[in-house]
Write a protein that holds these residues in place. Structure first.
Motif, short mmCIF file in Angstrom:
data_model
loop_
_atom_site.label_atom_id
_atom_site.label_comp_id
_atom_site.label_asym_id
_atom_site.label_seq_id
_atom_site.Cartn_x
_atom_site.Cartn_y
_atom_site.Cartn_z
N ILE A 151 0.80 -1.23 0.00
CA ILE A 151 0.00 0.00 0.00
C ILE A 151 0.83 1.28 0.00
CG2 ILE A 151 -2.12 -1.03 0.94
CD1 ILE A 151 -1.37 0.19 3.66
N CYS A 310 -7.57 1.75 11.49
CA CYS A 310 -6.39 1.62 10.62
C CYS A 310 -6.04 2.93 9.93
CB CYS A 310 -6.65 0.54 9.57
SG CYS A 310 -5.32 0.34 8.38
N ARG A 312 -3.52 2.93 7.60
CA ARG A 312 -2.90 2.53 6.33
C ARG A 312 -1.40 2.82 6.28
NH1 ARG A 312 -7.61 0.99 6.40
NH2 ARG A 312 -9.15 1.28 4.75
N CYS A 313 -0.69 2.42 7.34
CA CYS A 313 0.74 2.71 7.39
C CYS A 313 1.57 1.60 6.77
CB CYS A 313 1.16 2.93 8.84
SG CYS A 313 1.21 1.39 9.78
N ALA A 314 1.02 0.39 6.69
CA ALA A 314 1.70 -0.76 6.09
C ALA A 314 2.72 -1.44 7.00
CB ALA A 314 2.37 -0.42 4.76
N CYS A 316 2.17 -3.46 9.32
CA CYS A 316 1.80 -4.87 9.54
C CYS A 316 2.34 -5.77 8.43
CB CYS A 316 0.29 -5.02 9.71
SG CYS A 316 -0.70 -4.30 8.40
N CYS A 370 1.51 -2.40 15.07
CA CYS A 370 0.42 -1.54 14.61
C CYS A 370 0.33 -0.26 15.46
CB CYS A 370 -0.91 -2.28 14.64
SG CYS A 370 -2.29 -1.22 14.17
N PRO A 371 0.42 0.90 14.82
CA PRO A 371 0.47 2.16 15.58
C PRO A 371 -0.84 2.50 16.28
CG PRO A 371 0.33 2.60 13.24
CD PRO A 371 0.57 1.13 13.38
N VAL A 372 -1.93 1.86 15.87
CA VAL A 372 -3.20 2.15 16.54
C VAL A 372 -3.71 0.91 17.26
CG1 VAL A 372 -3.93 4.15 15.18
CG2 VAL A 372 -4.35 1.85 14.30
N LEU A 376 -4.72 -7.56 15.16
CA LEU A 376 -4.96 -8.21 13.87
C LEU A 376 -5.14 -9.73 13.97
CD1 LEU A 376 -2.54 -5.85 12.06
CD2 LEU A 376 -4.88 -6.16 11.29
S1 SF4 Z 1 -0.15 -1.66 11.02
FE1 SF4 Z 1 -2.20 -1.16 11.77
S2 SF4 Z 1 -2.59 0.94 11.05
FE2 SF4 Z 1 -0.83 0.16 9.89
S3 SF4 Z 1 -1.77 -0.66 8.01
FE3 SF4 Z 1 -1.56 -2.37 9.44
S4 SF4 Z 1 -3.54 -2.43 10.49
FE4 SF4 Z 1 -3.42 -0.44 9.50
#
Ligand code: SF4
Lengths: 468, 218
Positions: A151, A310, A312-314, A316, A370-372, A376
């Motif tokens: 992404i 999410c 969308r930082c990638a 994960c 995951c920053p938030v 998962l």
């Molecule tokens: S690490 Fe967390 S915030 Fe970042 S893309 Fe994956 S699920 Fe989303």
């Protein structure tokens, strides 16, 4: 984008055998993982993750009210807020806007929702030329609209040699192999588009309710071009992207670039509010927000609401051993890696992505980075449960599990079967410590060996333990 | 269009279990949240803001030269241009054209940049020490294109306008501008891309070079 998530097994198998792909992924993984580790060293990571989680929760838990506030503020500053239930509606709205303003060419900065909707094809059908301007997305577009495989690093699966061939063919210029020169060539090709487009289309990293703004993060500067030069700017973003205040934005901007690319801050971070003021020399005269549902609303108030946090930082996928082995294309839709394994089934239907929630080792690397703080693996486990409840698992698997459950309720029989099972596995290992071909389930050992048991079952060893 | 809005919002309300009563408390909550403007956890601020700003800017591949006063800026810019073999013509924010550029041998036009301009000279609204970031606001005299289209961006940064973090930058905008201008642009070094083989290249669509002239006594 066409949904291919049901072909996961076949495509993952092919990708797992692709050594060249893995070496590309390994280099990138090193950069992303090390970069993130270095970048988070100078902030209080856990406190910032917790604060970011709280900000996103606050927004999601009162989503209707925050959206109303956002709409009110954005409208007051000259923006027009439109709503789309699905991808088809996004395409229709954008085509309508293009027609209203006589748009011939639209420059685009990366938008995952545009991928969800297949917007480029719709624009072409409406007589508008879409031009992707993120370097990676541009490479994919000129390569016959190939789908992205990551992404934030969409062409992570390509070597520079492949890109060099593509540029030579499409640009009709002498082939260059130095990455700096290739980038300059793309810059020059895209400059003319930037200066001649009548519409800019962008995603939005965040919407700010307090001010009715969209916040946009880019490194290349294309996001700024797309939102500064054309007379029309269209923002396409999910309804969940709203955050309350500018202070919240500041907190999230401490964690997003660090988690994504290992940068303490992205090169360009723009907070855009309303249309060009009468005295301004630049900026769009018309600003549209398209707020999109496309499956998001259904996650509210249920088992999967956490996923709406999410950003969308990638991180994960950068940390996922499965993604690192097979890359992004195998996942078969817009979102790869752990976040894709959760989002894709939820957005396109559990029955259309049966393998994705199983494409995990449950190591929880993704959950840790995951920053938030989206759990998962926990969400993947819930999806697996739903598959079983809805009887979507294959007959053989269901029977085997039923059998196992029955066995587990009969301890002495269980002990006997375990004992025989261990003998059987040891026989398969032919005295070694690895099983090359798993007799009853040969596909298990297609791409890997299975470790042989040590010789005795736990119960046998336990019974023999020295009594104290 | 109206149906989609109503449809989406009413489904959100239903899924959140929205009722007339909890809408009232919810509204009070969001007003309180907007009023509090609570900050998140922040890295410890360094005592020497200017030093931090310069060190972070250089880490982002910007270059920095320090001069004492605004009037010293044209000569500093001319030195940079000569050292990098760049053309001696530039566009600049209108508020900067009053400086003695021609005295430094430079031709500077006060207007928005177009695709052909090679050097853009801007001021800043403020700058952020934590990340080495320049903050520019759009406006009639501060066109966004000047820091974006040219290959070289030169920014004059008064030391007194360096704030600790992004939070203070937003506070300053609220205090001095009231509402947000159309574009608030945080700029952190030259534009870059790592899309091909994750190899970092400076100069993607925006500037290849960002040079900061730090005005110590301003
Ligand atoms: S690490 Fe967390 S915030 Fe970042 S893309 Fe994956 S699920 Fe989303």
């Amino acid at each position: 984008m066409q949904i291919r998530s049901m072909h996961f097994k076949a495509r993952a198998g092919a990708a797992a055998a692709d050594r060249a792909l893995q070496s590309k992924l390994a280099t990138a993984k090193g950069l992303f993982v090390d970069g993130r580790r270095r970048a988070v060293a100078d902030i209080d990571l856990e406190a910032t993750r917790e604060a970011s989680r709280a900000i996103r929760n606050r927004a999601v838990e009162n989503l209707d009210l925050w959206l109303e506030r956002f709409e009110q503020e954005a409208t007051r500053r000259g923006g027009q807020v439109l709503w789309a239930r699905d991808g088809a509606e996004i395409c229709r709205l954008v085509a309508d806007i293009a027609r209203r303003h006589g748009v011939k060419k639209a420059i685009k900065s990366k938008s995952m929702l545009s991928e969800e909707a297949g917007l480029n094809a719709a624009l072409e059908a409406a007589g508008v030329q879409p031009v992707e301007t993120d370097l990676g997305e541009y490479i994919l577009q000129i390569n016959d609209n190939e789908p992205p495989s990551h992404i934030i690093a969409p062409v992570i699966h390509k070597t520079k040699e492949e890109v060099a061939d593509l540029f030579a063919r499409v640009h009709g210029k002498p082939r260059k192999t130095e990455i700096g020169e290739m980038t300059r060539e793309a810059r020059e090709m895209l400059r003319t588009h930037f200066l001649s487009a009548d519409m800019g289309i962008s995603g939005g990293n965040f919407l700010v309710a307090e001010t009715g703004s969209v916040a946009l993060v880019t490194n290349e500067g294309n996001g700024r071009m797309v939102t500064t030069l054309p007379k029309v700017h269209v923002v396409i973003t999910g309804v969940e992207k709203v955050v309350p205040t500018l202070e919240d934005l500041a907190t999230l901007m401490r964690i997003l670039p660090r988690s994504a690319t290992g940068q303490s801050i992205s090169n360009y971070f723009s907070v855009l509010t309303g249309v060009k003021r009468p005295e301004d020399t630049d900026g769009p005269e018309h600003l549209y927000f398209i707020l999109v549902d496309n499956g998001r609303v259904d996650l509210l108030g249920g088992d999967f609401q956490d996923m709406l946090r999410c950003i969308r930082c990638a991180a994960c996928m950068n940390h996922c051993p499965v993604y690192q082995t097979i890359g992004g294309h195998a996942y078969g839709w817009v979102y790869p890696g752990p976040m894709g394994s959760v989002l894709t089934p939820l957005f396109v239907g559990i029955e259309n992505a049966l393998d994705l929630p199983h494409a995990a080792t449950m190591c929880n690397q993704c959950g840790v980075v995951c920053p938030v703080k989206i759990p998962l693996p926990e969400l993947m486990r819930k999806l697996r449960e739903q598959q079983v409840e809805r009887r979507l698992r294959p007959w053989g698997e269901r029977t085997a599990l039923g059998l196992w459950a029955w066995l587990a309720r009969h301890p002495s029989l269980y002990a006997l079967v375990a004992k025989l099972g261990v003998r059987y596995l040891n026989w398969l290992a032919e005295g070694g410590d690895r099983i090359r071909v798993m007799g009853v389930a040969p596909s298990w050992t297609d791409g890997r060996d299975f470790p042989a048991p040590e010789g005795r079952t736990f119960r046998e060893l336990y019974a023999k333990r020295p009594k104290t | 269009m109206q149906d989609s809005r109503e449809d989406i919002l009413s489904r959100i309300r239903r899924r959140l279990g929205r009722t007339a009563e909890n809408a009232t408390t919810g509204r009070a909550e969001i007003e309180a949240c907007l009023g509090r403007r609570e900050q998140g956890p922040r890295p410890a601020a360094e005592a020497d803001r200017v030093a931090r700003f310069c060190a972070r800017s250089e880490a982002l591949s910007s270059t920095v030269e320090e001069v004492a006063r605004r009037e010293d800026a044209p000569a500093a810019v001319a030195r940079y241009i000569a050292a990098h073999d760049l053309p001696r013509a530039a566009v600049a924010w209108r508020q900067l054209v009053g400086l003695d550029w021609s005295g430094a041998g430079l031709q500077v036009a006060g207007r928005a940049a177009n695709g052909d301009d090679l050097i853009g000279i801007t001021g800043v609204f403020c700058a952020v020490a934590e990340t080495g970031t320049l903050l520019v606001l759009s406006g009639p005299d501060t066109p966004a294109t000047a820091s974006l289209l040219p290959e070289t961006h030169i920014a004059l940064v008064p030391a007194s306008r360096i704030v600790p973090g992004m939070e203070e930058a937003f506070t300053l905008i609220r205090a001095e501008c009231g509402a947000l201008p159309r574009a608030v642009n945080f700029i952190s070094g030259p534009s870059r891309t790592g899309d091909i083989e994750q190899t970092l290249v400076l100069g993607a669509h925006g500037p290849y070079r960002v040079h900061i002239v730090l005005l110590r006594d301003c």
